[in-house]
Design a protein around this motif. Structure first.
Motif, PDB file in Angstrom:
ATOM      1  N   VAL A   1       0.965  -1.172   0.167  1.00  0.00           N
ATOM      2  CA  VAL A   1       0.079   0.134   0.051  1.00  0.00           C
ATOM      3  C   VAL A   1       0.607   1.265   0.066  1.00  0.00           C
ATOM      4  CG1 VAL A   1      -1.688   1.284   1.283  1.00  0.00           C
ATOM      5  CG2 VAL A   1      -1.796  -1.229   1.100  1.00  0.00           C
ATOM      6  N   LEU A   2       1.937   1.178   0.994  1.00  0.00           N
ATOM      7  CA  LEU A   2       2.988   2.690   0.948  1.00  0.00           C
ATOM      8  C   LEU A   2       3.383   2.665  -0.144  1.00  0.00           C
ATOM      9  CD1 LEU A   2       4.315   4.626   2.914  1.00  0.00           C
ATOM     10  CD2 LEU A   2       5.993   2.572   3.295  1.00  0.00           C
ATOM     11  N   GLU A   3       3.925   1.778  -1.171  1.00  0.00           N
ATOM     12  CA  GLU A   3       4.543   2.049  -2.336  1.00  0.00           C
ATOM     13  C   GLU A   3       3.769   2.050  -3.499  1.00  0.00           C
ATOM     14  OE1 GLU A   3       7.353  -1.253  -2.290  1.00  0.00           O
ATOM     15  OE2 GLU A   3       8.638  -0.219  -0.709  1.00  0.00           O
ATOM     16  N   SER A   4       2.445   2.162  -3.361  1.00  0.00           N
ATOM     17  CA  SER A   4       1.543   2.184  -4.666  1.00  0.00           C
ATOM     18  C   SER A   4       1.774   3.511  -5.061  1.00  0.00           C
ATOM     19  CB  SER A   4       0.259   1.919  -3.978  1.00  0.00           C
ATOM     20  OG  SER A   4      -0.823   2.381  -5.204  1.00  0.00           O
TER      21      SER A   4
ATOM     22  N   SER B   1      -6.958   9.672  -6.330  1.00  0.00           N
ATOM     23  CA  SER B   1      -6.133   8.568  -6.286  1.00  0.00           C
ATOM     24  C   SER B   1      -6.028   7.633  -5.114  1.00  0.00           C
ATOM     25  CB  SER B   1      -4.899   8.910  -6.931  1.00  0.00           C
ATOM     26  OG  SER B   1      -4.706   9.641  -7.925  1.00  0.00           O
ATOM     27  N   ILE B   2      -5.752   8.556  -3.934  1.00  0.00           N
ATOM     28  CA  ILE B   2      -5.700   7.755  -2.664  1.00  0.00           C
ATOM     29  C   ILE B   2      -6.854   7.013  -2.528  1.00  0.00           C
ATOM     30  CG2 ILE B   2      -5.470   7.945  -0.119  1.00  0.00           C
ATOM     31  CD1 ILE B   2      -3.986  10.632  -0.620  1.00  0.00           C
ATOM     32  N   LEU B   3      -8.157   7.458  -2.735  1.00  0.00           N
ATOM     33  CA  LEU B   3      -9.227   6.670  -2.373  1.00  0.00           C
ATOM     34  C   LEU B   3      -9.565   5.471  -3.408  1.00  0.00           C
ATOM     35  CD1 LEU B   3     -11.816   9.763  -2.013  1.00  0.00           C
ATOM     36  CD2 LEU B   3     -10.694   8.394  -0.329  1.00  0.00           C
TER      37      LEU B   3
ATOM     38  N   GLN C   1     -16.227  -5.783  -5.137  1.00  0.00           N
ATOM     39  CA  GLN C   1     -16.127  -5.053  -5.854  1.00  0.00           C
ATOM     40  C   GLN C   1     -17.470  -4.832  -6.648  1.00  0.00           C
ATOM     41  OE1 GLN C   1     -13.019  -4.819  -8.791  1.00  0.00           O
ATOM     42  NE2 GLN C   1     -11.239  -4.279  -7.190  1.00  0.00           N
ATOM     43  N   ASN C   2     -17.921  -6.024  -7.008  1.00  0.00           N
ATOM     44  CA  ASN C   2     -19.275  -6.145  -7.799  1.00  0.00           C
ATOM     45  C   ASN C   2     -20.294  -5.210  -6.935  1.00  0.00           C
ATOM     46  OD1 ASN C   2     -18.089  -7.428  -9.787  1.00  0.00           O
ATOM     47  ND2 ASN C   2     -18.535  -9.599  -8.996  1.00  0.00           N
ATOM     48  N   CYS C   3     -20.454  -5.626  -5.634  1.00  0.00           N
ATOM     49  CA  CYS C   3     -21.490  -4.746  -4.862  1.00  0.00           C
ATOM     50  C   CYS C   3     -21.276  -3.510  -4.730  1.00  0.00           C
ATOM     51  CB  CYS C   3     -21.367  -5.710  -3.469  1.00  0.00           C
ATOM     52  SG  CYS C   3     -21.835  -7.439  -3.473  1.00  0.00           S
ATOM     53  N   PHE C   4     -19.884  -3.208  -4.606  1.00  0.00           N
ATOM     54  CA  PHE C   4     -19.859  -1.612  -4.220  1.00  0.00           C
ATOM     55  C   PHE C   4     -19.842  -1.060  -5.752  1.00  0.00           C
ATOM     56  CE2 PHE C   4     -16.882   2.128  -3.835  1.00  0.00           C
ATOM     57  CZ  PHE C   4     -17.423   2.586  -3.023  1.00  0.00           C
TER      58      PHE C   4
ATOM     59  N   ILE D   1      -9.289  -0.722  -5.221  1.00  0.00           N
ATOM     60  CA  ILE D   1      -8.339  -1.915  -5.944  1.00  0.00           C
ATOM     61  C   ILE D   1      -8.301  -3.061  -4.918  1.00  0.00           C
ATOM     62  CG2 ILE D   1      -6.322  -1.848  -6.624  1.00  0.00           C
ATOM     63  CD1 ILE D   1      -6.171   0.593  -7.581  1.00  0.00           C
ATOM     64  N   PHE D   2      -8.053  -2.828  -3.819  1.00  0.00           N
ATOM     65  CA  PHE D   2      -7.777  -3.891  -2.943  1.00  0.00           C
ATOM     66  C   PHE D   2      -9.006  -4.691  -2.424  1.00  0.00           C
ATOM     67  CE2 PHE D   2      -3.755  -1.826  -2.401  1.00  0.00           C
ATOM     68  CZ  PHE D   2      -2.922  -2.750  -2.145  1.00  0.00           C
TER      69      PHE D   2
END
Length: 202
Positions: free
Chosen positions: A31-34, A44-46, A58-61, A51-52
């Motif tokens: 995560v830190l090195e993304s 971008s942060i959000l 992911q489908n539900c959201f 992604i994770f």
């Protein structure tokens, strides 16, 4: 990592939800090195939080992103929609509602939804922060879209779209919807009457 979160309480809360999934150094370092954390841009942060997410979540959201900004989500109604769209595949011995409830609780813990607090009444309503709605809608734009009632907005929509909502749709707009051959759900919202209709094409 804190230095990369731009002093944003929302970004800190959302990335905290990503980190709590795995309390090990390799996950935190990933995560830190993304590159997204290095963009110095809140959206971008959000995006890291989406992604994770595991694919079922992911489908539900992603499905929720097609609803208008500031839409109030009723937990039980949302679970029934996820179930009708075959997003919920519970293990043996667990009901779809219970397993879908776990999905929702994960999204809530990741700060992707906030519970709405009322003064005098008790309701199970939730909302999505406007920045999360904006960034997630862009991230999932190939699958889920909230469209305005104008022809130009429909020209920009991918034909691979799976979920669509339209605000104040007129008949000439509805005729354009037939080009979306992969559409699984369609919601029509009408502000004047505060009324919405749901259609689920095969």
């Amino acid at each position: 990592m804190v230095k990369k979160l731009l002093g944003s309480p929302l970004a800190t809360k959302v990335i905290g939800g990503v980190l709590r999934d795995k309390l090990d150094e390799s996950h935190w370092r990933k995560v830190l090195e993304s590159n997204l954390l290095d963009d110095n841009y809140i959206h971008s942060i959000l995006r890291l939080s989406y992604i994770f997410l595991p694919n079922p979540l992911q489908n539900c959201f992603a499905f929720c992103c097609k609803f208008p900004q500031y839409h109030l989500f009723n937990r039980d109604d949302l679970l029934q929609m996820w179930i009708s769209l075959d997003f919920i595949q519970p293990p043996q011995g667990m009901t779809m509602e219970d397993f879908g409830g776990r999905y929702f609780d994960v999204l809530l813990k990741k700060a992707l939804f906030d519970k709405v607090k009322y003064d005098c009444i008790v309701r199970d309503d939730y909302k999505m922060h406007d920045l999360i709605h904006e960034s997630a809608s862009k991230f999932f734009a190939q699958e889920c879209v909230e469209a305005l009632d104008d022809e130009r907005s429909f020209l920009e929509i991918s034909e691979t779209l799976r979920h669509l909502s339209v605000l104040n749709a007129q008949p000439y707009i509805l005729r354009k919807i037939e080009k979306f051959k992969h559409l699984h759900s369609l919601f029509l919202f009408y502000k004047a009457s505060d009324e919405d209709n749901e259609f689920s094409p095969e």
